[in-house]
Structures are given as C-alpha cells and as structure tokens.
Design an enzyme around this catalytic site. Structure first.
Site, short mmCIF file in Angstrom:
data_model
loop_
_atom_site.label_atom_id
_atom_site.label_comp_id
_atom_site.label_asym_id
_atom_site.label_seq_id
_atom_site.Cartn_x
_atom_site.Cartn_y
_atom_site.Cartn_z
N GLY A 134 17.06 16.36 25.85
CA GLY A 134 16.82 15.14 26.62
C GLY A 134 18.03 14.59 27.34
O GLY A 134 17.92 14.08 28.46
N THR A 135 19.20 14.66 26.70
CA THR A 135 20.40 14.11 27.35
C THR A 135 20.73 14.86 28.62
O THR A 135 21.02 14.25 29.66
CB THR A 135 21.59 14.16 26.38
OG1 THR A 135 21.33 13.27 25.28
CG2 THR A 135 22.88 13.73 27.07
N ASN A 141 12.82 4.45 22.35
CA ASN A 141 13.22 5.12 21.12
C ASN A 141 13.43 4.16 19.95
O ASN A 141 13.31 4.56 18.79
CB ASN A 141 14.49 5.94 21.34
CG ASN A 141 15.63 5.11 21.93
OD1 ASN A 141 15.49 4.57 23.02
ND2 ASN A 141 16.74 5.02 21.22
N CYS A 167 26.89 0.27 14.50
CA CYS A 167 27.99 -0.22 13.66
C CYS A 167 29.26 0.57 13.91
O CYS A 167 29.24 1.80 13.97
CB CYS A 167 27.59 -0.12 12.19
SG CYS A 167 28.78 -0.88 11.07
#
Length: 375
Positions: free
Chosen positions: A72-73, A150, A323
C-alpha cells in the site's frame, strides 16, 4: 501456557493456510524468472498471468489494469507522485485523516512547490461530497480519498466523490488497503481511476500488493529499470508472493458475507460487555464502517496504559495515539473528528479478523473492565 489473543488485524493479519501452501512450489521447485523466454520460465509466466486475472476479477477490473507492487505505501506514493509534471501547478486534494503514506507523499509535493489541499471530515470521519465540491476546480489534478479509514473504520462515499472529481476533469485515487477483501469493490461502478492495496491486510503475505490503474490513465512508471509490469514497475516479480496474494484475495471475497456477519457479532459482544460493566466510552466512526474495526475512546484513561496492560495479559490491540520517548500525541484522525480531550487520550482500536472468535471479544472487554477497576 497463557492464552494469546490477537486483535490488531487492521495492522496485519495471519496468513491464510491455503495462500501459504500455494506459495511453496514457487519458492523451491518453480523458481524461474517469468521474464525469461526459455521453457523453465513458462510455468511462472502462466501463474503470473492467472494471478493477475484472479485479482482483476475480484475488483471488477481487467488483467492489464493490475500492476504488482510491494504494498500500500508504494501504491499510495505512486498515485500521488506519478502524475506530477515539471512546472505544472495543478492541485492535489486529499483529506486530513489519510494514512501517512498519502499525507507524507503530499507533504513532499508541497516541499517541491506543488499545491495540496487537506479537507476536513465530519465527526464520523466522513468526507462529505459537498466539502469536496466547494473547493475542487478545473485546476485540480488528483483527488485522493481512502476507501476505509485505518483507525476508525469509516467507509467513505467513494462513488459520489469520484463523480465530483471527474466532473471537474480530475483523476480519483483511493487507498483501499483496509477495504480490499473486506467489503465489495467494483472499480468500474465506483468510478475509481487508481486503487492501492496490500496483501497482508487480507490474510496474504507481507511485502506484496497490487495497484489498479484504469486503462488510459496517464501516469509515470514508479520504478525505472526493466520492462516488467507492462513497463510500468520494473523489478523481477515475486511469483510466490503474488500467487499467495491472489489465493488470499479470492478466498476473502468468496467468504466475505459470512466473515462480515461473524465480525459484526464480535463487535457487538465486545461493546455489550463494556456497556454492561458501565465503561464510559465513545464509539468512533460507527455509522458506516468496515466489519471488525472497533475504535473506542474511554473517558479519563490512558490508551497507552490499556495497550501495555492488555499486552501483559497476552492480548494484542492498538491505540489511537502515537507514542514517542517524550510525549504521547493524539492521533491526527481522532483530532480531525473532534473527540473530546478527556476521551481522546483513552482511544484504543480493537480490530477483529476471521481467525477470532466471539469468546475473544468477550475476554478482551472483560480484561479492559478489570484494568479500569484496578487503576
């Protein structure tokens, strides 16, 4: 041994056994290069052609409109960058909740001086057609809107958006990584010009995907080199991975309705348990969503804490936050749909897949309730 529950299928999925077994001969005995003219390469060449036809049939395309990529990228980058022309100042339009493969590719366009517009979505994560209509012009080159988000699972109104794009002479691309194999797709009926996909999201192997490019679409090749993929994507094809992808997709489409019913039932079991025990949460993007994706924001709790505490219990989910070593940031999607801050920091995504059972949904919800009571 402690029971392990995997519920992060939006991140990646377990490979289908039939897909895995279909790959094995092409990794050992039938290792010929499909581009070569000798007899040993005939079977790989035939297998490549058959896999292309299988994938095309699953999305309503023709085989010559399917190009194999690394996932996909790469597909998103190809769609965003492949239409660029030197000195052309036409605008690319996308949304604020796209995957970073699209957003970062668009950021690169801006660094090169090409204009990009990032449109807002509503509180459900929907890109409203009237929002697109209000900004698109004849100087728009490409509209790129993901089919399924997503993080929150929202299904976008692709047909309506593509129609608006075409009315203004623009091409329409969709990142369908979270959609292919999970919801019905017909690129002809939807009006899609370019579609990006990734096999490991529908129980296929990692590192392989496909790009649908409508016949007649003028787009530059993404990788220069040999003449593979009709001269548009150089590099020796991974026959084994392509076959594994085609088997996984064919099977996902064949059992789609059955799988959807199972996943919707799991969602409801999960949410029912949270509600039964009085958990104060918001369900994000729930009105029209892909089956199995449950994104909830729990009041006055840390999503990162929940993720790590669940991990200690052998449960894999993901969080709506990114994070790093310095601070926890609320995801761009959760910010875009305006989740209140006292809920947003407690965002988690539980994404069920076809290898999960209803007992998994119940156990995850009860584990969350237990963690909330102990904190």
């Amino acid at each position: 041994m402690k029971r392990f529950i995997y519920a992060d299928n939006a991140a990646t999925t377990k490979m289908d056994e039939d897909a895995f077994n279909a790959m094995l001969p092409w990794l050992q005995d039938e290792y010929g290069n499909a581009s070569q003219p000798y007899t040993f390469s005939r079977r790989p060449k035939k297998a490549l052609s058959e896999a292309r036809a299988t994938i095309a049939n699953c999305i309503g395309a023709t085989p010559e409109e399917i190009y194999f990529t690394s996932g996909g990228t790469e597909g998103d980058n190809w769609a965003i960058k492949g239409l660029l022309e030197p000195g052309d100042q036409k605008t690319t339009i996308t949304t604020q909740i796209e995957h970073h493969a699209v957003l970062n590719a668009c950021n690169m366009l801006e660094r090169l001086g090409y204009p990009v517009k990032y449109l807002p979505v509503n509180v459900l994560g929907v890109m409203l057609p009237e929002t697109l209509e209000s900004v698109i012009t004849s100087r728009t080159n490409l509209v790129s809107v993901m089919m399924v988000n997503n993080e929150i699972g929202t299904i976008e109104p692709i047909h309506e958006l593509a129609t608006i794009a075409h009315t203004h002479g623009s091409l329409f691309h969709t990142d369908a990584v979270q959609a292919v194999g999970h919801i019905p797709i017909n690129v002809r009926e939807l009006g899609i010009d370019i579609l990006s996909s990734s096999a490991h999201k529908f129980n296929g192997p990692k590192g392989i995907g496909f790009q649908f490019i409508r016949k007649g679409t003028k787009i530059h090749s993404y990788v220069d080199g040999g003449a593979q993929e009709f001269g548009m994507r150089a590099g020796t094809e991974s026959i084994a991975s392509i076959i594994g992808m085609s088997v996984a997709l064919r099977k996902s489409c064949a059992y789609m309705e059955q799988t959807q019913k199972k996943l919707y039932a799991m969602e409801q079991k999960f949410l029912n348990v949270l509600s039964l025990y009085g958990v104060d949460y918001i369900r994000n993007g729930a009105t029209h969503h892909v089956p199995g994706n449950v994104n909830v924001s729990i009041r006055n709790v840390s999503g990162e804490m929940l993720l790590h505490r669940l991990d200690l219990k052998g449960i894999c989910i993901s969080t709506g936050s990114a994070c790093d070593s310095v601070k926890t940031q609320i995801s761009h999607v959760i910010q875009a749909i305006n989740v209140p801050m006292n809920y947003a920091e407690g965002t988690i995504r539980v994404s069920f897949g076809r290898f999960n059972q209803e007992s998994d949904a119940i156990e995850i919800a009860k584990a969350i309730v237990e963690i909330l009571k102990d904190r």
